[in-house]
Write a protein that holds these residues in place. Structure first.
Motif, mmCIF file in Angstrom:
data_model
loop_
_atom_site.group_PDB
_atom_site.id
_atom_site.type_symbol
_atom_site.label_atom_id
_atom_site.label_comp_id
_atom_site.label_asym_id
_atom_site.label_seq_id
_atom_site.Cartn_x
_atom_site.Cartn_y
_atom_site.Cartn_z
ATOM 1 N N LEU A 105 15.671 -17.528 -9.683
ATOM 2 C CA LEU A 105 16.346 -17.570 -10.980
ATOM 3 C C LEU A 105 15.732 -18.598 -11.921
ATOM 4 O O LEU A 105 15.836 -18.466 -13.134
ATOM 5 N N ASN A 106 15.126 -19.627 -11.377
ATOM 6 C CA ASN A 106 14.531 -20.664 -12.208
ATOM 7 C C ASN A 106 13.164 -21.061 -11.632
ATOM 8 O O ASN A 106 13.084 -21.934 -10.797
ATOM 9 N N PRO A 107 12.100 -20.362 -12.064
ATOM 10 C CA PRO A 107 12.064 -19.344 -13.119
ATOM 11 C C PRO A 107 12.626 -18.002 -12.637
ATOM 12 O O PRO A 107 12.673 -17.747 -11.434
ATOM 13 N N ALA A 108 13.040 -17.142 -13.578
ATOM 14 C CA ALA A 108 13.564 -15.823 -13.253
ATOM 15 C C ALA A 108 12.402 -14.904 -12.900
ATOM 16 O O ALA A 108 11.593 -14.546 -13.750
ATOM 17 N N LYS A 109 12.325 -14.532 -11.626
ATOM 18 C CA LYS A 109 11.191 -13.770 -11.144
ATOM 19 C C LYS A 109 11.684 -12.594 -10.307
ATOM 20 O O LYS A 109 12.592 -12.745 -9.487
ATOM 21 N N ILE A 110 11.093 -11.408 -10.524
ATOM 22 C CA ILE A 110 11.483 -10.214 -9.780
ATOM 23 C C ILE A 110 10.262 -9.596 -9.114
ATOM 24 O O ILE A 110 9.114 -9.852 -9.506
ATOM 25 N N ARG A 111 10.529 -8.786 -8.100
ATOM 26 C CA ARG A 111 9.497 -7.988 -7.448
ATOM 27 C C ARG A 111 9.852 -6.522 -7.643
ATOM 28 O O ARG A 111 10.990 -6.112 -7.416
ATOM 29 N N ILE A 112 8.885 -5.729 -8.091
ATOM 30 C CA ILE A 112 9.065 -4.298 -8.315
ATOM 31 C C ILE A 112 8.249 -3.547 -7.274
ATOM 32 O O ILE A 112 7.057 -3.830 -7.085
ATOM 33 N N GLU A 113 8.870 -2.601 -6.599
ATOM 34 C CA GLU A 113 8.174 -1.746 -5.644
ATOM 35 C C GLU A 113 8.432 -0.294 -6.016
ATOM 36 O O GLU A 113 9.566 0.079 -6.319
ATOM 37 N N ALA A 114 7.399 0.525 -5.988
ATOM 38 C CA ALA A 114 7.512 1.936 -6.335
ATOM 39 C C ALA A 114 6.876 2.770 -5.231
ATOM 40 O O ALA A 114 5.686 2.637 -4.952
ATOM 41 N N GLU A 115 7.677 3.619 -4.602
ATOM 42 C CA GLU A 115 7.186 4.496 -3.538
ATOM 43 C C GLU A 115 6.704 5.804 -4.165
ATOM 44 O O GLU A 115 7.445 6.464 -4.893
ATOM 45 N N THR A 116 5.473 6.178 -3.888
ATOM 46 C CA THR A 116 4.871 7.346 -4.525
ATOM 47 C C THR A 116 4.227 8.258 -3.489
ATOM 48 O O THR A 116 4.010 7.869 -2.337
ATOM 49 N N ILE A 117 3.917 9.491 -3.921
ATOM 50 C CA ILE A 117 3.069 10.391 -3.149
ATOM 51 C C ILE A 117 1.991 10.932 -4.073
ATOM 52 O O ILE A 117 2.108 10.855 -5.297
ATOM 53 N N GLY A 118 0.949 11.490 -3.478
ATOM 54 C CA GLY A 118 -0.137 12.028 -4.286
ATOM 55 C C GLY A 118 -1.076 10.935 -4.763
ATOM 56 O O GLY A 118 -1.131 9.838 -4.204
ATOM 57 N N VAL A 119 -1.812 11.243 -5.828
ATOM 58 C CA VAL A 119 -2.842 10.345 -6.351
ATOM 59 C C VAL A 119 -2.392 9.756 -7.685
ATOM 60 O O VAL A 119 -1.993 10.488 -8.596
ATOM 61 N N ALA A 120 -2.440 8.444 -7.785
ATOM 62 C CA ALA A 120 -2.136 7.760 -9.039
ATOM 63 C C ALA A 120 -3.319 6.878 -9.418
ATOM 64 O O ALA A 120 -3.794 6.097 -8.595
ATOM 65 N N GLU A 121 -3.790 7.009 -10.659
ATOM 66 C CA GLU A 121 -4.894 6.170 -11.114
ATOM 67 C C GLU A 121 -4.422 4.746 -11.365
ATOM 68 O O GLU A 121 -5.112 3.781 -11.058
ATOM 69 N N ARG A 122 -3.241 4.633 -11.916
ATOM 70 C CA ARG A 122 -2.650 3.321 -12.157
ATOM 71 C C ARG A 122 -1.152 3.457 -12.353
ATOM 72 O O ARG A 122 -0.635 4.547 -12.623
ATOM 73 N N MET A 123 -0.457 2.325 -12.187
ATOM 74 C CA MET A 123 0.993 2.274 -12.379
ATOM 75 C C MET A 123 1.299 1.069 -13.261
ATOM 76 O O MET A 123 0.680 0.010 -13.119
ATOM 77 N N GLU A 124 2.267 1.225 -14.146
ATOM 78 C CA GLU A 124 2.680 0.112 -14.974
ATOM 79 C C GLU A 124 4.201 0.039 -15.030
ATOM 80 O O GLU A 124 4.893 1.057 -14.865
ATOM 81 N N ALA A 125 4.697 -1.163 -15.229
ATOM 82 C CA ALA A 125 6.135 -1.385 -15.363
ATOM 83 C C ALA A 125 6.418 -1.953 -16.743
ATOM 84 O O ALA A 125 5.765 -2.910 -17.177
ATOM 85 N N VAL A 126 7.384 -1.367 -17.437
ATOM 86 C CA VAL A 126 7.801 -1.823 -18.761
ATOM 87 C C VAL A 126 9.221 -2.373 -18.638
ATOM 88 O O VAL A 126 10.120 -1.675 -18.165
ATOM 89 N N ILE A 127 9.406 -3.634 -19.047
ATOM 90 C CA ILE A 127 10.718 -4.268 -18.980
ATOM 91 C C ILE A 127 11.333 -4.270 -20.374
ATOM 92 O O ILE A 127 10.699 -4.701 -21.346
ATOM 93 N N ARG A 128 12.591 -3.778 -20.472
ATOM 94 C CA ARG A 128 13.287 -3.733 -21.751
ATOM 95 C C ARG A 128 14.647 -4.404 -21.625
ATOM 96 O O ARG A 128 15.257 -4.412 -20.565
#
Length: 243
Positions: A162-185
């Motif tokens: 929380l100090n600093p406020a830090k998160i971990r993002i995990e994304a489970e995928t199948i197939g082929v991905a060239e890249r992945m991005e996360a957008v925080i709003r």
């Protein structure tokens, strides 16, 4: 992937009966049973008797779906369920209270009518400490997406500090991905955008949220994370989660 309701146009019958009738899910098959003080489930089953039930749905699968990733999601079938596709067993779940998925890729007859049949065996009683119901008592969904996609419920967000406020993002995928991005709003406004790194079963990344506004019962602040999967320089799939 996107999910669509699959609750219409089912038929139902108790095993041993020759006639079935049309129903819309969810459906509690236990309410079809008679009640008596001799019910082996007793008061926990509401004095209803047991049974084995069959549900069936026919659907035409478009030819273009051969290039898609297709899943069925059952939110709850009580219990000892088995799922059949064109009389071939393709899945099921012994436990009656947990959701489960059935993959249909390469198993359906594309461009033709397919038959899904679900059996639910609630014949061994007593089996619960409270009224359970029986049969397909929760909604059913069909998920459709590209062959390269983010799996349903595949995005997980963990608060690391929380100090600093830090998160971990995990994304489970199948197939082929060239890249992945996360957008925080926050409240619809973009705060930051970061790339995720490939891992064995998907992609992940750690992000520090600037000037994070924390959730509480008095100030229920929430952020949105949108994860985008890119292939051929295009967004092929996306998933959103609040945290």
């Amino acid at each position: 992937m996107k999910r669509y309701s699959w609750n219409e146009n089912w038929t139902f019958k108790k095993q041993g009966n020759t006639e079935s009738r049309n129903i819309t899910l969810p459906h509690d098959a236990m309410l079809e049973e008679s009640r008596s003080p001799k019910s082996p489930g007793g008061s926990a089953a509401g004095w209803f008797h047991d049974g084995i039930y069959e549900y069936e749905k026919q659907v035409e699968v478009p030819l273009e779906w051969e290039q898609k990733h297709i899943l069925l999601q059952f939110e709850g079938v009580y219990r000892n369920s088995k799922v059949w596709l064109n009389d071939i067993e393709v899945g099921g779940n012994a436990y009656g209270y947990t959701p489960f998925f059935v993959e249909l890729d390469g198993k359906v007859n594309y461009g033709k009518i397919n038959t899904i049949r679900v059996t639910a065996e609630n014949a061994e009683m007593p089996n619960s400490r409270w009224y359970s119901g029986a049969g397909i008592y929760r909604p059913v969904w069909i998920w459709k997406g590209e062959k390269s996609c983010i799996l349903p419920e595949g995005v997980r967000i963990t608060t690391l500090s929380l100090n600093p406020a830090k998160i971990r993002i995990e994304a489970e995928t199948i197939g082929v991905a060239e890249r992945m991005e996360a957008v925080i709003r926050k409240s619809g406004q973009e705060i930051l955008k970061v790339g995720l790194q490939p891992e064995k079963s998907g992609w992940s990344g750690e992000i520090e949220i600037p000037k994070a506004q924390l959730w509480s019962e008095k100030t229920p602040e929430l952020y949105e994370c949108e994860v985008n999967l890119y292939a051929s320089n295009e967004i092929k799939d996306k998933a959103k989660e609040k945290f």
